[in-house]
Design a protein around this motif. Structure first.
Motif, PDB file in Angstrom:
ATOM      1  N   PHE A 158       0.820  -1.213   0.000  1.00 53.34           N
ATOM      2  CA  PHE A 158       0.000   0.000   0.000  1.00 53.34           C
ATOM      3  C   PHE A 158       0.853   1.261   0.000  1.00 53.34           C
ATOM      4  O   PHE A 158       0.470   2.295  -0.561  1.00 53.34           O
ATOM      5  CB  PHE A 158      -0.923  -0.033   1.220  1.00 53.34           C
ATOM      6  CG  PHE A 158      -1.683   1.239   1.466  1.00 53.34           C
ATOM      7  CD1 PHE A 158      -2.754   1.595   0.661  1.00 53.34           C
ATOM      8  CD2 PHE A 158      -1.323   2.084   2.506  1.00 53.34           C
ATOM      9  CE1 PHE A 158      -3.450   2.764   0.887  1.00 53.34           C
ATOM     10  CE2 PHE A 158      -2.010   3.255   2.751  1.00 53.34           C
ATOM     11  CZ  PHE A 158      -3.084   3.590   1.932  1.00 53.34           C
ATOM     12  N   TYR A 159       2.042   1.193   0.591  1.00 56.51           N
ATOM     13  CA  TYR A 159       2.891   2.375   0.737  1.00 56.51           C
ATOM     14  C   TYR A 159       3.765   2.640  -0.478  1.00 56.51           C
ATOM     15  O   TYR A 159       4.333   3.727  -0.594  1.00 56.51           O
ATOM     16  CB  TYR A 159       3.768   2.228   1.985  1.00 56.51           C
ATOM     17  CG  TYR A 159       2.966   2.284   3.256  1.00 56.51           C
ATOM     18  CD1 TYR A 159       2.726   3.479   3.903  1.00 56.51           C
ATOM     19  CD2 TYR A 159       2.418   1.119   3.791  1.00 56.51           C
ATOM     20  CE1 TYR A 159       1.965   3.535   5.059  1.00 56.51           C
ATOM     21  CE2 TYR A 159       1.659   1.168   4.941  1.00 56.51           C
ATOM     22  CZ  TYR A 159       1.433   2.373   5.568  1.00 56.51           C
ATOM     23  OH  TYR A 159       0.669   2.414   6.701  1.00 56.51           O
ATOM     24  N   LEU A 182       5.119  10.569   1.001  1.00 60.51           N
ATOM     25  CA  LEU A 182       3.793  10.010   1.245  1.00 60.51           C
ATOM     26  C   LEU A 182       2.760  11.124   1.242  1.00 60.51           C
ATOM     27  O   LEU A 182       3.010  12.201   1.783  1.00 60.51           O
ATOM     28  CB  LEU A 182       3.751   9.272   2.593  1.00 60.51           C
ATOM     29  CG  LEU A 182       4.708   8.089   2.776  1.00 60.51           C
ATOM     30  CD1 LEU A 182       4.578   7.541   4.191  1.00 60.51           C
ATOM     31  CD2 LEU A 182       4.435   7.002   1.756  1.00 60.51           C
ATOM     32  N   THR A 186      -2.247   8.667   3.045  1.00 64.80           N
ATOM     33  CA  THR A 186      -1.442   7.502   3.391  1.00 64.80           C
ATOM     34  C   THR A 186      -0.780   7.675   4.748  1.00 64.80           C
ATOM     35  O   THR A 186      -0.732   6.740   5.552  1.00 64.80           O
ATOM     36  CB  THR A 186      -0.372   7.259   2.317  1.00 64.80           C
ATOM     37  OG1 THR A 186      -1.001   7.110   1.043  1.00 64.80           O
ATOM     38  CG2 THR A 186       0.432   6.012   2.625  1.00 64.80           C
ATOM     39  N   ASP A 190      -1.337   5.332   7.996  1.00 66.01           N
ATOM     40  CA  ASP A 190      -0.163   4.758   8.651  1.00 66.01           C
ATOM     41  C   ASP A 190      -0.122   5.122  10.121  1.00 66.01           C
ATOM     42  O   ASP A 190       0.189   4.273  10.972  1.00 66.01           O
ATOM     43  CB  ASP A 190       1.100   5.264   7.944  1.00 66.01           C
ATOM     44  CG  ASP A 190       2.364   4.792   8.644  1.00 66.01           C
ATOM     45  OD1 ASP A 190       2.567   3.572   8.701  1.00 66.01           O
ATOM     46  OD2 ASP A 190       3.124   5.638   9.134  1.00 66.01           O
TER      47      ASP A 190
END
Length: 326
Positions: A158-159, A182, A186, A190
């Motif tokens: 996902f990152y 990011l 995101t 996180d």
């Protein structure tokens, strides 16, 4: 040739070798390699000890083994990559850059997941000791550990999804650079899933453990004078519980101290490699992997005996696996 000269010129224009001030140079060239070596050595001792000696194959030690493996990879892979990325241009390619991002997310996430499982294990062992043998077994713990590594292997993708999209579209901004950026969405996800939720759960469980251990210690101290006079040796404080109660505060404090600065900074800065502060917070977060084996195992008598057996090469004996460790 002219083509090679143009290529070199393009590389020089695209990538400027990082200029290190004396403070950051000290971290990169001195402190970070030292942390990397200690992280690898200490966690490798934990891995060898728990893997080799059969007496140490308990549910709790399986969790410690998983934590030691993830922390070992931090010292072996992530810290050297940080040294390389901050001392020279990135010439390993965009694919390796994306893979570096992936490992930077994956390995620390697994460490956090292992710490959560260890807190659950200690909570059940101290608060519900009669149910512990049936609720926490070696087979169940192995399943937990496998699911933890598997889940974060998928979750970490996902990152790097944006980086993968840029690779597919061949949208490379600058040759020789590998930086982490990011978006706020995101970063918020996180923050919730990999920091706030795990930390809240760990603090809650360890608070319960601490309260129960303190209550047991007070109860034992109030009875020990009367009972020990009539039955010497029958009243024995559960040293493991009292020792856990004494170290819980240090454990939680160090964990929060290592990860809080990084996550707080990520709220205000989406480029996590743009400043010296971000780099310092990276180092502090990685330093937790060096501290973990000290907190969880170096205070244990079995670990000191295992290390002695390793250093003196007793592990080479055929019957070494059955040596009395605990």
């Amino acid at each position: 040739s002219l083509i090679n000269l143009l290529n070199i010129t393009m590389v020089n224009i695209s990538c400027r070798k990082p200029t290190l001030f004396w403070t950051k140079a000290m971290f990169v060239n001195i402190l970070l390699p030292v942390i990397s070596v200690f992280t690898v050595v200490l966690n490798l001792l934990v891995i060898i000890s728990i893997s080799h000696f059969r007496q140490l194959h308990s549910p709790t030690n399986i969790l410690l083994l998983s934590l030691a493996v993830s922390d070992f990879l931090v010292g072996l892979l992530l810290l050297p990559m940080e040294i390389y990325r901050n001392t020279s241009c990135w010439f390993l390619g965009e694919i390796m850059c994306a893979f570096c991002y992936y490992l930077t997310c994956y390995i620390p996430f697994v460490s956090v997941g292992n710490i959560v499982f260890i807190s659950i294990d200690r909570f059940v062992a101290i608060c519900y000791p009669l149910h512990y043998p049936t609720r926490i077994t070696a087979t169940k713990v192995k399943i937990w550990v496998s699911l933890c590594w598997l889940w974060y292997a998928f979750y970490s993708v996902f990152y790097i999804r944006d980086h993968i999209i840029h690779l597919i579209a061949r949208d490379v901004s600058c040759l020789g650079q590998c930086s982490v950026a990011l978006d706020y969405a995101t970063g918020f996800v996180d923050l919730i899933l990999t920091f706030i939720f795990p930390v809240t759960l760990i603090v809650f469980l360890y608070t319960r453990v601490f309260v129960v251990a303190v209550m047991q210690a007070r109860s034992m101290r109030s009875q020990v004078t009367f009972v020990s006079a009539q039955h010497p040796g029958k009243v024995k404080a559960k040293r493991s519980e009292l020792k856990a109660a004494r170290t819980l505060g240090v454990l939680v404090f160090i964990y929060l101290s290592c990860f809080c600065p990084f996550y707080m900074y990520s709220l205000i800065e989406n480029n996590l490699t743009s400043t010296s502060y971000a780099y310092l917070f990276f180092v502090v977060a990685y330093f937790n992997s060096c501290i973990n084996p000290v907190i969880y195992t170096f205070s244990s008598l079995w670990f000191r005996k295992a290390v002695k057996a390793i250093i003196t090469l007793q592990i080479l004996r055929p019957d070494c696996q059955s040596i009395e460790i605990k």
